[in-house]
Design a protein around this motif. Structure first.
Motif, PDB file in Angstrom:
ATOM      1  N   MET A  42      60.842  24.058  45.539  1.00 20.07           N
ATOM      2  CA  MET A  42      62.075  24.841  45.672  1.00 20.07           C
ATOM      3  C   MET A  42      62.199  25.799  44.501  1.00 20.07           C
ATOM      4  N   ALA A  43      61.106  26.537  44.250  1.00 20.61           N
ATOM      5  CA  ALA A  43      61.003  27.350  43.036  1.00 20.61           C
ATOM      6  C   ALA A  43      62.162  28.313  42.873  1.00 20.61           C
ATOM      7  N   TRP A  44      62.606  28.945  43.965  1.00 20.11           N
ATOM      8  CA  TRP A  44      63.543  30.064  43.885  1.00 20.11           C
ATOM      9  C   TRP A  44      64.982  29.642  44.183  1.00 20.11           C
ATOM     10  N   SER A  45      65.311  28.383  43.885  1.00 23.97           N
ATOM     11  CA  SER A  45      66.647  27.879  44.216  1.00 23.97           C
ATOM     12  C   SER A  45      67.626  27.924  43.055  1.00 23.97           C
ATOM     13  N   GLY A  46      67.244  28.485  41.914  1.00 27.45           N
ATOM     14  CA  GLY A  46      68.235  28.903  40.939  1.00 27.45           C
ATOM     15  C   GLY A  46      68.521  28.026  39.751  1.00 27.45           C
ATOM     16  N   GLY A  47      67.994  26.783  39.707  1.00 25.76           N
ATOM     17  CA  GLY A  47      68.206  25.950  38.533  1.00 25.76           C
ATOM     18  C   GLY A  47      69.484  25.134  38.574  1.00 25.76           C
ATOM     19  N   LEU A  48      69.597  24.214  37.609  1.00 24.61           N
ATOM     20  CA  LEU A  48      70.782  23.376  37.437  1.00 24.61           C
ATOM     21  C   LEU A  48      71.020  23.180  35.946  1.00 24.61           C
ATOM     22  N   GLU A 384      61.446  20.789  40.676  1.00 29.15           N
ATOM     23  CA  GLU A 384      60.949  21.578  41.800  1.00 29.15           C
ATOM     24  C   GLU A 384      61.470  23.011  41.757  1.00 29.15           C
ATOM     25  N   MET A 385      62.035  23.412  40.620  1.00 32.67           N
ATOM     26  CA  MET A 385      62.618  24.740  40.487  1.00 32.67           C
ATOM     27  C   MET A 385      62.040  25.460  39.275  1.00 32.67           C
ATOM     28  N   ILE A 386      62.098  26.778  39.311  1.00 35.46           N
ATOM     29  CA  ILE A 386      62.032  27.550  38.078  1.00 35.46           C
ATOM     30  C   ILE A 386      63.368  27.328  37.378  1.00 35.46           C
ATOM     31  N   ASP A 387      63.336  26.747  36.199  1.00 34.60           N
ATOM     32  CA  ASP A 387      64.581  26.416  35.505  1.00 34.60           C
ATOM     33  C   ASP A 387      64.340  26.510  34.011  1.00 34.60           C
ATOM     34  N   HIS A 388      64.999  27.476  33.378  1.00 33.45           N
ATOM     35  CA  HIS A 388      64.801  27.694  31.948  1.00 33.45           C
ATOM     36  C   HIS A 388      66.133  27.795  31.223  1.00 33.45           C
ATOM     37  N   GLY A 389      66.938  26.747  31.358  1.00 31.43           N
ATOM     38  CA  GLY A 389      68.158  26.649  30.579  1.00 31.43           C
ATOM     39  C   GLY A 389      69.299  27.445  31.155  1.00 31.43           C
ATOM     40  N   GLY A 391      71.256  31.286  31.602  1.00 31.01           N
ATOM     41  CA  GLY A 391      71.217  32.747  31.547  1.00 31.01           C
ATOM     42  C   GLY A 391      69.828  33.329  31.639  1.00 31.01           C
ATOM     43  N   SER A 392      69.137  33.125  32.758  1.00 30.62           N
ATOM     44  CA  SER A 392      67.765  33.608  32.915  1.00 30.62           C
ATOM     45  C   SER A 392      67.714  35.111  33.145  1.00 30.62           C
ATOM     46  N   ILE A 393      66.644  35.742  32.654  1.00 26.36           N
ATOM     47  CA  ILE A 393      66.414  37.181  32.834  1.00 26.36           C
ATOM     48  C   ILE A 393      64.958  37.363  33.269  1.00 26.36           C
ATOM     49  N   PRO A 394      64.695  37.658  34.563  1.00 25.03           N
ATOM     50  CA  PRO A 394      63.315  37.840  35.014  1.00 25.03           C
ATOM     51  C   PRO A 394      62.789  39.236  34.693  1.00 25.03           C
ATOM     52  N   LYS A 395      61.533  39.306  34.295  1.00 28.78           N
ATOM     53  CA  LYS A 395      60.844  40.570  34.022  1.00 28.78           C
ATOM     54  C   LYS A 395      59.445  40.501  34.625  1.00 28.78           C
ATOM     55  N   PHE A 396      58.961  41.648  35.113  1.00 29.16           N
ATOM     56  CA  PHE A 396      57.638  41.692  35.750  1.00 29.16           C
ATOM     57  C   PHE A 396      56.800  42.808  35.129  1.00 29.16           C
ATOM     58  N   GLY A 652      69.832  29.252  34.947  1.00 26.04           N
ATOM     59  CA  GLY A 652      68.502  29.284  34.358  1.00 26.04           C
ATOM     60  C   GLY A 652      67.354  29.462  35.307  1.00 26.04           C
ATOM     61  N   GLY A 653      67.641  29.557  36.609  1.00 22.01           N
ATOM     62  CA  GLY A 653      66.587  29.762  37.584  1.00 22.01           C
ATOM     63  C   GLY A 653      66.540  31.189  38.066  1.00 22.01           C
ATOM     64  N   VAL A 654      65.775  31.406  39.129  1.00 22.01           N
ATOM     65  CA  VAL A 654      65.596  32.741  39.685  1.00 22.01           C
ATOM     66  C   VAL A 654      65.735  32.657  41.201  1.00 22.01           C
ATOM     67  N   PHE A 655      66.526  33.560  41.773  1.00 23.01           N
ATOM     68  CA  PHE A 655      66.578  33.734  43.223  1.00 23.01           C
ATOM     69  C   PHE A 655      65.632  34.872  43.610  1.00 23.01           C
ATOM     70  N   HIS A 656      65.006  34.720  44.779  1.00 19.81           N
ATOM     71  CA  HIS A 656      64.137  35.778  45.294  1.00 19.81           C
ATOM     72  C   HIS A 656      64.650  36.224  46.644  1.00 19.81           C
ATOM     73  N   MET A 657      64.912  37.533  46.781  1.00 21.72           N
ATOM     74  CA  MET A 657      65.318  38.117  48.046  1.00 21.72           C
ATOM     75  C   MET A 657      64.388  39.290  48.347  1.00 21.72           C
ATOM     76  N   GLU A 658      64.249  39.594  49.637  1.00 21.94           N
ATOM     77  CA  GLU A 658      63.389  40.706  50.017  1.00 21.94           C
ATOM     78  C   GLU A 658      64.066  41.522  51.107  1.00 21.94           C
ATOM     79  N   ASP A 659      63.846  42.842  51.029  1.00 21.43           N
ATOM     80  CA  ASP A 659      64.312  43.726  52.083  1.00 21.43           C
ATOM     81  C   ASP A 659      63.730  43.230  53.407  1.00 21.43           C
ATOM     82  N   GLU A 660      64.567  43.125  54.419  1.00 20.95           N
ATOM     83  CA  GLU A 660      64.180  42.527  55.685  1.00 20.95           C
ATOM     84  C   GLU A 660      62.896  43.137  56.239  1.00 20.95           C
TER      85      GLU A 660
END
Length: 748
Positions: A42-48, A384-389, A391-396, A652-660
Motif C-alpha cells: 500500500m505504498a501510496w496510501s499516505g502514511g500514519l 506497507e507504506m511510504i512513510d517518512h514522519g 510533512g513529506s515533500i516528494p521530488k523527482f 509523511g506518506g505520498v499519494f499518487h494520482m494520474e490524469d485519467e
C-alpha cells in the motif's frame, strides 16, 4: 455493481471536476515500490502518525473494514477488507473519508451503541463526547445522523456533560454487560476513573438511548498519581473509599466545561475482560510515559464496586512490553481476520511521539475471552507504506543519469530518540523502465545529511547548474538559508562535494527570506538557465533569476512576492512549496501550503516581474485536503502523455494520482476566462457562486447524477448565494449555460 464500486465511480466523477481545472486525476497505486526484495503493498496510501483504530462495515458487504483516525490533523482513513483466493487482506480506499462527518476531532471510536448491527461514531464534543448514528444501508450506502451533540450524565442529581478531556481516549464499552454502552473516563483532576452507566436497558429495555448516570467516582478504587503514572490500589481517599459518594468539587458545570482549569494532562483507557473473570480489566497509558499499565479487576460480578487487585507496568509482560515515545494508547480490534481481537498500540501525543514506526501490533494468540498478546511488528500498516514522519515533500530527478526519474522524499521531521526530532531525505531509485517505473528504497538519510545538523524541514532542489551532465543539489534550511552541493559522481551512486553554506546572490548577500526555505530550480523565464524560486514560512514565493552562464550560476533577486502568491490563508504561516511544470510551452505551478490543500496556478509566462500577478485557476485543487503541509510534484512518470500528481502531506506518506488514461483533456485546454467558482464544496445548505463575468438572467440548473432536473435557479451578476437546502444529501451536477460548465457539487 457493489456499493463500494458505485461510490468509487461517483467519487471519481467528483474528482473529474468538470469545472475550471479540467484535470481528470484519479488515485492509482499501480507504480511498484520495493523495500529490499519485498513489495510495499500500500505504498501510496499516505502514511500514519498518531493513529486510533476501530472497525466498521462501511461498504455494507458483510465484513468488517478498518477505520483509522489519525490525531495528527484529524485525518480519517479506511482500509477495506478484501479477499483474493479466499485470503482476506486490507486495501486502502482513498475516497471513503468523504462518506464520514467532516467535524471529527481528537478521537474517533466506531461501535454499535444501539444494537442495530451498524457501528456508530463517538468523537469529540466540547468538553466531552459527540455521537453520530449510522443510518446507512446496503441500498443507499453510508450515511449519518447526529444523535447527540454532547453526552450528558446525571451527576448525583445534576445533569452535566459527561466530561472527557480533549487529550484523553476514554473507554466506551459495555462495562456491566447489560447490552448498552457505558463510559469510563478520568475525572477533571485526572486521578480517578469515573464510571458513567448507560440507563437505556433499565429504562426502556433496549440499547438505543444515550442516558447516563455517574455510578462511581472512583471505579476500581485506584488512584493515579498527579505527577507520575504510578497507580495506588485500594485508595482510601474520600473519593475512593465509598465510590458512590457525590463530591461537589467535581460537580461544577463551569469546571467541567472549561478544560483550561483542569490539572489532568492526558490518559488513554482500554477496558476489556482480559482474563475471562466476568468483570472488566484496564489498560492505561499516560501522556508523559512510555509504558502501559495493566490493572486486573478482583471482582467476579459487575456493578459491585470491585477493586483492582494488581498492576503490571510492563504490559504485556509475557512478550515485549510496550515502550513507546510517547503517550501510548491501546486498541482492541481484530486486524488479521482470525476472529480474535488483537492489541494495537499507537502514540496519542501529537508532534512529540514516534511518527514512522508508531503502530505496534500484538497478535492475540489466545481468545477474546482469554487474551494472550504477542509482539509482532512496530509498523503495522506503516510497513506497507511510504512513510517518512511528518510533512513529506516528494521530488523527482534522474540523480544517477540512467535516464529514469528517481524519487526523493523530504520531510518536516522524523522522531529521533529520545524526545527529539530530525529532518531527513529518503532516496528511492527508479529501477524500472521509461514506461513502467519501479522504485527501490535505497536510503532514509540521503548523503548523510542529518550529520550536518541543518535543522528541520530540509528541502532539496535538483538541477544541473554547471552543465556537466550531473544534477547538483540545493538544500533549503530551517533557518532560511541555502546549502549548495555540487555533484561529483563518477558512477551510478550519487556523490557530492563538500557543502557550500549560506548561498549568496549576485551581490554577495546571503539569500535569506525568513525561516524554512523551500527551493525549486526551474527555468522560469525560458532562457536556458535554471532560476531559483523559494517558498517560505510566511507563504510567499521569492524569485531569483539566474543571470550567470551555463557553467556558472549567478542568482539575482527579481521579486519577494512572485505572482503575488501568498498561501497563508488561515494563519500567519503558509509554508509554501512550489512545483513548476510546463505543457505545450506553457508554465503552470502547483503550490502546497500548511492548510493541507493545493493551489493550482496559471498565467505565469510573461508575469514574472515585481508587482505582476499569477492567476489562481483553482485555490483548492480537486478539493484535496491532506490535513497539513501539502506539497506536490507534477510530471509524466511513465511517459504515457498523461500527467502524474504526487502529493506529500502531514502523515509523511505520498499519494499518487494520474490524469485519467484515455482522456484527451490536457492542461493546454484550460481557459481561465468566463469561469465560475463554487464554494464551499461539499456544502451544507448554501453555496456561493463567483463568476469572472457578469451573468445576465442566467438559469443555473441542478440535476442529479441520472440527469433528473432538481431545480432551475435564476442568477444575475458575478457573485451569488444559492439556497440548496431542499436537496437531500448526495452528489449533484450544477450547470451554467453561459460558461458551459458542469460542476459536481456534494450536499452533506
Amino acid at each position: 455493481m457493489t456499493i463500494l464500486k458505485q461510490f468509487n465511480f461517483i467519487f471519481f466523477m467528483y474528482l473529474t471536476f468538470f469545472s475550471w481545472s479540467q484535470f481528470e486525476f484519479n488515485y492509482v497505486d499501480s507504480v511498484s515500490v520495493f523495500k529490499g526484495s519485498e513489495t510495499i503493498k500500500m505504498a501510496w496510501s499516505g502514511g500514519l502518525n498518531y493513529a486510533q483504530f476501530s472497525d466498521i462495515d462501511y461498504d455494507f458487504d458483510g465484513d468488517m473494514d478498518l477505520l483509522v483516525f489519525d490525531r495528527s490533523n484529524n485525518q480519517l482513513k479506511l482500509f477495506a477488507q478484501r479477499q483474493e483466493l479466499g485470503v482476506p487482506y486490507y486495501e486502502y480506499d482513498p475516497y471513503a473519508n468523504i462518506l464520514f462527518p467532516n467535524d471529527l476531532r481528537y478521537r474517533v471510536k466506531a461501535m454499535d451503541y444501539d444494537g442495530d448491527g451498524r457501528n456508530d461514531l463517538f468523537t469529540y464534543g466540547i468538553g466531552g463526547l459527540k455521537v453520530y448514528k449510522n443510518t446507512g444501508d446496503v441500498a443507499n450506502g453510508l450515511s449519518w445522523a447526529l444523535a447527540k451533540e454532547l453526552l450528558y450524565s446525571d451527576n448525583w442529581g445534576a445533569n452535566l456533560n459527561l466530561y472527557v478531556s480533549s487529550s484523553d481516549i476514554p473507554a466506551i464499552v459495555d462495562v456491566d454487560d447489560d447490552g448498552d454502552i457505558d463510559v469510563l473516563t478520568y475525572h477533571i483532576g485526572g486521578q480517578y476513573l469515573q464510571y458513567h452507566k448507560n440507563q437505556s436497558m433499565e429504562l426502556y429495555g433496549h440499547a438505543d438511548s444515550l442516558i447516563f448516570e455517574l455510578r462511581n467516582e472512583c471505579w476500581g478504587t485506584f488512584r493515579e498519581d498527579v505527577s507520575t503514572n504510578s497507580l495506588f490500589l485500594n485508595d482510601n481517599t474520600p473519593h475512593c473509599a465509598e465510590g458512590n459518594i457525590p463530591n461537589a468539587e467535581f460537580g461544577k458545570p463551569e469546571d467541567l466545561m472549561n478544560e483550561e482549569l483542569k490539572a489532568h494532562a492526558g490518559s488513554s483507557v482500554l477496558s476489556l475482560d482480559i482474563d475471562n473473570s466476568g468483570v472488566k480489566d484496564l489498560v492505561i497509558g499516560d501522556v508523559a510515559f512510555t509504558n502501559l499499565n495493566l490493572l486486573i479487576n478482583g471482582g467476579d460480578s459487575v456493578n459491585t464496586n470491585s477493586a483492582m487487585i494488581s498492576v503490571d507496568p510492563s504490559f504485556p509482560s509475557n512478550s515485549i512490553p510496550v515502550d513507546m515515545q510517547l503517550f501510548p494508547a491501546a486498541f482492541f480490534v481484530d486486524v488479521d481476520f482470525d476472529g480474535f481481537k488483537d492489541l494495537i498500540v499507537a502514540p496519542n501525543a501529537k508532534n512529540v511521539s514516534e511518527n514512522e514506526t508508531s503502530v505496534h501490533k500484538y497478535k492475540n494468540t489466545g481468545t477474546n475471552e482469554n487474551c494472550n498478546f504477542i509482539f509482532e511488528t512496530k509498523a503495522f500498516l506503516q510497513g506497507e507504506m511510504i512513510d517518512h514522519g511528518t510533512g513529506s515533500i516528494p521530488k523527482f530527478i534522474d540523480i544517477d543519469n540512467d535516464g529514469l526519474l528517481d524519487m526523493f522524499v523530504a520531510n518536516f521531521f522524523s522522531y529521533k530518540p529520545i524526545l527529539s526530532k530530525e529532518s531527513r531525505i529518503s532516496y528511492y531509485k527508479n529501477t524500472g523502465t521509461l514506461s513502467n517505473p519501479v522504485f527501490q528504497f535505497i536510503d532514509s538519510d540521503f548523503n548523510n545529511l542529518t550529520q550536518l545538523n541543518l535543522g528541520l524541514r530540509i528541502i532539496p532542489a535538483f538541477g544541473d547548474l554547471n552543465s556537466d551532465g550531473k544534477c547538483d543539489m540545493i538544500i533549503g534550511r530551517e533557518n532560511g538559508n541555502l546549502v549548495y552541493f555540487e555533484n561529483n559522481s563518477m558512477g551510478s551512486s550519487p556523490t557530492f562535494d563538500a557543502p557550500i553554506y549560506d548561498l549568496t546572490d549576485e551581490n554577495g548577500s546571503v539569500i535569506h527570506h525568513g525561516l524554512y526555505a523551500a527551493p525549486e530550480l526551474y527555468d522560469l523565464n525560458k532562457d536556458g538557465l535554471l532560476d531559483l524560486i523559494l517558498g517560505v514560512k510566511t507563504g510567499e514565493l521569492i524569485y531569483y533569476e539566474n543571470i550567470g552562464t551555463e557553467t556558472s550560476p549567478v542568482f539575482s533577486l527579481v521579486t519577494i512576492q512572485l505572482g503575488n502568491v501568498d498561501v497563508s490563508d488561515l494563519t500567519p504561516d503558509g509554508y509554501s512549496t512550489a512545483s513548476f511544470f510546463s505543457l505545450n510551452d506553457t508554465t503552470y505551478a502547483m503550490v502546497g501550503c500548511v492548510d493541507g490543500n493545493l493551489k493550482f496556478i496559471g498565467d505565469i509566462d510573461g508575469h514574472l516581474g515585481d508587482g505582476d500577478s499569477f492567476t489562481y485557476i483553482d485555490s483548492n485543487f480537486l478539493n484535496i485536503e491532506v490535513g497539513a503541509y501539502s506539497s506536490a510534484a507534477v510530471l509524466d512518470i511513465d511517459n504515457d502523455s498523461h500527467l502524474d500528481l504526487f502529493i506529500g502531506q502531514d502523515l509523511g506518506g505520498v499519494f499518487h494520482m494520474e490524469d485519467e488514461p484515455g482522456s484527451n483533456v490536457h492542461i493546454s485546454d484550460i481557459s481561465i476566462e468566463d469561469q465560475i467558482f463554487i464554494y464551499p464544496n461539499p456544502f451544507n445548505n448554501t453555496i456561493h457562486i463567483k463568476c469572472s463575468v457578469n451573468l445576465i438572467s442566467e438559469l443555473i440548473t441542478i440535476t442529479d447524477l441520472t440527469g433528473k432536473l432538481m431545480q432551475t435557479i435564476p442568477v444575475t451578476g458575478s457573485d451569488s448565494t444559492l439556497d440548496l437546502s431542499f436537496l437531500e444529501s448526495g452528489i449533484y451536477i450544477l450547470y451554467c449555460k453561459t460558461t458551459g460548465q458542469k460542476i459536481k457539487i456534494i450536499k452533506r
